[in-house]
Design an enzyme around this catalytic site. Structure first.
Site, PDB file in Angstrom:
ATOM      1  N   GLU A 125      -9.765  -1.810   5.335  1.00 40.73           N
ATOM      2  CA  GLU A 125     -10.407  -1.523   6.619  1.00 40.73           C
ATOM      3  C   GLU A 125     -11.689  -2.350   6.757  1.00 40.73           C
ATOM      4  OE1 GLU A 125      -8.595   0.046   8.560  1.00 40.73           O
ATOM      5  OE2 GLU A 125      -7.986   2.031   7.907  1.00 40.73           O
ATOM      6  N   HIS A 127      -7.305  -4.674  10.149  1.00 36.38           N
ATOM      7  CA  HIS A 127      -7.044  -4.416   8.721  1.00 36.38           C
ATOM      8  C   HIS A 127      -5.777  -5.144   8.276  1.00 36.38           C
ATOM      9  CE1 HIS A 127      -4.646  -0.415   9.527  1.00 36.38           C
ATOM     10  NE2 HIS A 127      -3.810  -1.402   9.389  1.00 36.38           N
ATOM     11  N   ASN A 159      -7.668  -2.839  14.277  1.00 32.77           N
ATOM     12  CA  ASN A 159      -9.044  -3.144  13.864  1.00 32.77           C
ATOM     13  C   ASN A 159      -9.105  -4.343  12.918  1.00 32.77           C
ATOM     14  OD1 ASN A 159      -7.929  -2.121  11.549  1.00 32.77           O
ATOM     15  ND2 ASN A 159      -9.357  -0.419  11.300  1.00 32.77           N
ATOM     16  N   ASP A 179       0.811  -1.227   0.000  1.00 34.29           N
ATOM     17  CA  ASP A 179       0.000   0.000   0.000  1.00 34.29           C
ATOM     18  C   ASP A 179       0.840   1.271   0.000  1.00 34.29           C
ATOM     19  OD1 ASP A 179       0.912  -0.506   2.592  1.00 34.29           O
ATOM     20  OD2 ASP A 179      -1.067  -0.993   3.365  1.00 34.29           O
TER      21      ASP A 179
END
Ligand code: F6R
Length: 243
Positions: free
Chosen positions: A141, A136, A134, A66
């Site tokens: 996400e 990810h 979380n 990313d």
């Protein structure tokens, strides 16, 4: 799924290095790399192996997960700069074989091109992943469809907050990123996820034992045929075998 629980970050990095080095010794290896604090120890170990003449990077093709949208590749917090500084500038890699998503220009066209490049390479042999608090993976996400390919995402408030430690202020953290999709990641032939620290313990529990749901993106990894989790003691602290 293999789960390796290590005493500390150092051991975790060593285990990950052992697996990466194994893949690098195959013919024309293709490895997907991650950024963030989790793999820095792994990258130091890989540089050490290169300096000791035990690893050759000249045939390696790489794809990073990313990049932040809006940051030039030379920006100090860009993931391009991260990879150059923490790994690629220190080894004999052919930079024309290094692929890192672009965060500027025609992003939609870039996403399509990136998928084509991965396909042309013959596919990723080993993808290294970190994990967000979380759940990810890459910057996928909660809520991102499992069928997603390389795409543009809005970063969660939790991710922006977690990553603000690398910027002077939270306002400077980009709010969007280009990321390999869940499908792109799942298409890798093997996956190693590394996680350290108590703040990752819940996400790791959900990755292994939670329902497979887009609400915890990493839970999809339960469906991958060749997954290894390398955890330090704290990241593993909620697992039943540790209790
Ligand atoms: C980075 C990436 C992210 C990180 C995750 C954990 O390329 O894709 O998913 O792996 O945010 O970051 P750290 O390692 O800094 O805790």
């Amino acid at each position: 799924m293999n789960v390796i629980i290590c005493s500390d970050y150092e051991q975790m990095s060593l285990e990950a290095c052992r697996i990466v080095a194994g893949v690098m010794r195959k013919d024309k290896p293709v490895i997907g790399f991650a950024t963030g604090s989790s793999p820095i120890g792994l990258y130091k170990k890989l540089i050490g192996e290169y300096e000791n003449k035990k690893l050759d990077f000249s045939c390696l093709t790489t794809f990073n997960l990313d990049e932040y949208v809006g940051l030039d590749k030379n920006h100090i917090q860009s993931y391009n700069n991260f990879m150059m500084t923490n790994l690629f500038n220190h080894v004999n890699i052919d930079k024309s074989k290094v692929h890192i998503p672009s965060g500027t220009g025609d992003l939609e066209a870039f996403c399509r091109l990136y998928e084509n490049e991965i396909e042309k390479s013959g596919g990723i042999d080993l993808q290294i992943l970190g994990i967000g608090r979380n759940g990810h993976i890459g910057f996928n996400e909660p809520g991102v469809p499992f069928g997603s390919k390389t795409h543009i995402v809005n970063l969660d408030a939790d991710t922006i907050e977690a990553n603000s430690r690398f910027f002077d202020s939270i306002e400077e953290v980009p709010t969007k990123a280009v990321t390999m999709g869940i499908r792109t990641i799942m298409n890798s032939k093997s996956i190693v996820l590394i996680a350290n620290g108590a703040q990752k313990a819940k996400a790791i529990y959900n990755t292994i034992y939670g329902p497979v749901t887009t609400e915890c993106p990493s839970s999809v990894l339960q469906l991958h045929p060749d997954l290894t989790l390398i955890l330090d003691d704290q990241a593993a602290s909620m697992l039943p075998q540790k209790k």
